[in-house]
Design a protein around this motif. Structure first.
Motif, short mmCIF file in Angstrom:
data_model
loop_
_atom_site.label_atom_id
_atom_site.label_comp_id
_atom_site.label_asym_id
_atom_site.label_seq_id
_atom_site.Cartn_x
_atom_site.Cartn_y
_atom_site.Cartn_z
N UNK A 177 -32.50 22.92 40.98
CA UNK A 177 -30.85 23.01 41.94
C UNK A 177 -31.43 22.57 43.25
N UNK A 178 -31.98 22.92 43.54
CA UNK A 178 -32.42 22.62 45.56
C UNK A 178 -33.25 21.53 45.52
N UNK A 179 -33.65 21.11 44.62
CA UNK A 179 -34.74 20.56 44.64
C UNK A 179 -33.62 18.96 44.92
N UNK A 180 -32.71 19.15 43.82
CA UNK A 180 -31.69 17.59 43.33
C UNK A 180 -30.77 17.61 44.45
N UNK A 181 -30.18 19.32 44.82
CA UNK A 181 -29.43 18.93 46.46
C UNK A 181 -29.61 18.60 47.24
N UNK A 182 -31.57 18.62 47.65
CA UNK A 182 -31.78 17.57 48.99
C UNK A 182 -31.96 16.45 48.78
N UNK A 183 -32.14 15.49 47.63
CA UNK A 183 -31.88 14.35 47.11
C UNK A 183 -30.74 13.96 47.20
N UNK A 184 -29.35 14.51 46.94
CA UNK A 184 -28.14 14.23 46.70
C UNK A 184 -27.68 14.21 48.93
N UNK A 198 -34.83 30.72 46.90
CA UNK A 198 -33.53 30.09 45.59
C UNK A 198 -33.02 32.24 45.62
N UNK A 199 -34.11 32.59 45.62
CA UNK A 199 -33.59 34.54 45.08
C UNK A 199 -32.77 35.33 46.10
N UNK A 200 -32.64 35.01 47.45
CA UNK A 200 -31.91 35.08 48.74
C UNK A 200 -30.29 34.27 48.55
#
Length: 129
Positions: A51-58, A27-29
């Protein structure tokens, strides 16, 4: 319209899966290297991982809709994506950086397309059998 809707699902699924993996793993990159992201400091590791995990879900839901391609699932997937992309668009249009006019235009057009393209695909869902 069927082909257009399926292409929209596939393109946005791939984008969301790649983005979700990036945000979940590094995430920091993302914060450090994507222009305009650092306009809203400070960096929050927890928030970016979530946010990354939710994005994967979508991305998974969009992928399922592209594979099964049933009217109900396609509509739900596109609505779920729009539940993110429309508020995202509204936020960014209200928080453009006047010191960075070029990036503000790129950001406005980019987030605009992220809402308008899936919305146009949703308009054709009624025609799916």
């Amino acid at each position: 319209m069927r082909a257009y809707t399926r292409v929209v699902l596939i393109v946005f699924a791939v984008f969301e899966l790649i983005l979700g993996l990036w945000l979940t793993v590094l995430p920091k990159t993302f914060y450090d290297h994507v222009p305009t992201v650092d306009w809203d400091p400070p960096y929050n590791d927890h928030l970016f991982h979530d946010f990354g995990s939710a994005t994967l879900g979508i991305g998974i839901v969009l992928t399922a809709a592209a594979i099964r391609f049933e009217r109900w699932l396609v509509a739900v997937a596109l609505l779920a994506y729009l539940a993110f992309s429309v508020p995202h668009l509204v936020f960014h249009l209200g928080h453009l950086n006047g010191a960075e006019p070029g990036w503000s235009v790129v950001l406005g057009v980019g987030v605009g397309l992220m809402a308008l393209v899936p919305l146009s695909a949703l308009a054709g869902v009624r025609k799916l059998t």
